[in-house]
Design an enzyme around this catalytic site. Sequence first.
Site, PDB file in Angstrom:
ATOM      1  CG  ASP A   1       6.000  12.186 -32.621  1.00 22.26           C
ATOM      2  OD1 ASP A   1       6.140  12.884 -31.526  1.00 22.26           O
ATOM      3  OD2 ASP A   1       6.153  11.311 -33.834  1.00 22.26           O
TER       4      ASP A   1
ATOM      5  CB  CYS B   1      -0.771  -0.055   0.758  1.00 25.69           C
ATOM      6  SG  CYS B   1      -0.292   0.227   3.025  1.00 25.69           S
TER       7      CYS B   1
ATOM      8  CG  ASP C   1       8.589  14.810 -27.750  1.00 22.23           C
ATOM      9  OD1 ASP C   1       9.543  16.275 -27.495  1.00 22.23           O
ATOM     10  OD2 ASP C   1       8.252  14.345 -29.529  1.00 22.23           O
TER      11      ASP C   1
ATOM     12  CB  CYS D   1       4.598   0.353   1.809  1.00 23.63           C
ATOM     13  SG  CYS D   1       3.971  -0.814   2.281  1.00 23.63           S
TER      14      CYS D   1
ATOM     15  CG  ASP E   1       6.778  16.912 -30.397  1.00 16.67           C
ATOM     16  OD1 ASP E   1       7.986  17.758 -31.182  1.00 16.67           O
ATOM     17  OD2 ASP E   1       7.286  16.264 -31.570  1.00 16.67           O
TER      18      ASP E   1
END
Length: 749
Positions: free
Chosen positions: A620, A30, A624, A33, A441
């Site tokens: 893309d 969880c 980037d 932690c 971009d």
Amino acid sequence: MAATPDYSHFVKTDKEGRSRLDLAIDGITCAACLDDIETAMKRLPGVILARLNLTSHRLAVTFDAARIDSGALTGALEAIGYRAYPFEQRKVEADEAARFSLLLKCLGVAVFAAMNIMLLSISVWSGEAESMTPETRDFFHLLSALIALPAAAYAGQPFYISAWTALRQGRLNMDVPITIGVFLALALSVYETEHHALHAYFDSAIMLLTFLLAGRVMDQAMRRKTRAAAGNLAALKGENALRFESGAEEEKLVLVPVAALAAGDRVLVRAGERIPADGEIEQGSSALDESAITGETTGKKVGVGDMAYAGSINAEGALTLRVTAAGHAALIDEAARLIEAASAARSRYMRLSDRVSRLYAPAVHLTALATGLVWLALGASAHDALVTAISVLIITCPCALALAVPTVQAMASGAFFRSSLFLNDATGLEKLGEVDAIVFDKTGTLTLPEPRVANAQEIAPDLLELAARLARSSHHPLALALARSVGASAPLPDARETPGQGVAAPFDDGEVRLGSAAFCGVEGGAGPDEASSIFVRKGERWARMLIRQTKRPDAAEVVAGLRKKKFKIFILSGDRPEAVAPIAAHLGVTDWRGGQKPADKIAFIEDLKAQGARVLMVGDGLNDAPALAAAYASLSPIDAVHLTQTQADAVFLGERLAPVAAALEIARRARALMRQNLALAIGYNTIAVPVAMSGHASPLFAALAMSGSSILVTINALRLRGPGKSANLAPKDAKGEGAGAPRLSRLAS
């Protein structure tokens, strides 16, 4: 005496002389932690920084090797109940797959047991337990016990192991009250069965495990989708390289692994091969396809003295490179480090939930204990006090809280699919719903990823077809773009290529040529568009094809719509400023930058964040990827390099930009539903806990109430499937299908 592990082989040293060790952590269940692990690390002398990525369970520790050794780090983690070992991609993936497989098996057993026990319980309820014969009722309870006890023993393993580990270290986590509730419900049910009581609570315990396991499986499935991209980086660099080595008489070429290259080595890169390491060109000239690095698909002309980066493709002639950066010093490895740093920073958004998680377990225990003691003090029997305490434990189990967000995510994933989008990150919905600034971009994002023939309508069809067929025999980026754009069926036979000039083939007792103006014998072909032009000539007929990137057909409309919704729009591109300017002008974007390197994009985004903006990055290219990781939220087209897709919160399909707007709209609706679900879950506890404490809720009623709250948040999440603006945002093609529908086959591959 236990041996101290030595992990010095895995320790890396940075430019400042600090040591860094990446560890994979087992035992994280969880968000609480995270604070336990980072706090334990920071208490150690010599530890400078410790940062845990909850998505990959990867802990990055920066430390002073003169003050503490690597073995002490893992020893400190084991002392608080976590197993740690050096992070190795394959081992981590194998361990993750094994954990997911166990969760699925546990869920399957729990569901099977829950269905059968509920059938038996319904038989008791429908027969009115008081009017049933004791023998029949006891028989049903006995059958329930025979199903529930072994099923609970197996299905509850993830919770029991986690709870026991925490208790051994003197800690409490969210699995402790779950384990106590299940054990007490089962023990009380066995007691009630032995004493021929009217009710047993086997169904309560198994239903509790079923709902909690379902939530944990969903969380694990989402985490596996955000797998680290080290394997993809290795693929970009290739596996082998041709290295020059000095022999007794003459220099020879030896095929070596890319990992064996070092700065100063000389390597040969042939046409069509991938650059294995960053280096300076010593001999030869060519055009490099850097689409995997920058997203720019037009070939970059290079010659002696120019730099070539690992991951680029040599499209034309042979090149001799002197390696300047190899191994983990290459540009793409630097990108990976930026990604990891930005990804780890994202975990800071979990701090609020960490605090809630840490407070939840002790609050539940104290409430249940106090309830039992109060009832004993008021004169209730030990049996009745225990039943009431168990009811409090069960009714407060966090099923509704655990499902509040995952159910909305599941519904949103369907809405994303209908809008040609695929969610890639479990936290993406919340972040996309809070965005107020968007950085685009250019290449492959605002424009289509592949260049096309911009003036195809002006060229005779037969000449264009010949050019495309001839282009299939060339490695030049412009020729490849021409072949893809026109879609030629088959190459011309007997074609021969002159590197750097063009390709020719015999045809109809003559010859057809494709290439530069000089190669095709076209006078006056040189001009401002020469770099993006390719010529074809057959006899006296010739044509000039302009290979350019074209804007996504709805880019202007989508950007205008986003501006109307008060989003701030920016363009950051690695392409030349003169190539970015016309796109920005067409879209009406006044704030744009060209020639941006990965560090420049990150700096720009960090500046926006410092001003209070929540930035969405849409890109893309490999350059980037660090910016996608640094931004508050991120989107990427399906055509992006795999590394970039890995870092994006979502990917979109098709040639249109509308899915970007759809993602923001769906995310805002989903975020609202998440908040409503959390409010419902909190409201449920506000009402149900006092009812249970007052003794008006049996364990069975508590389990039904807990299940009912889970069903309530699920039904609320289903509203995202209904009609809404998001359902109509995906543009339709001529056949009425989503813009991305024809390309769905790519996902299957």
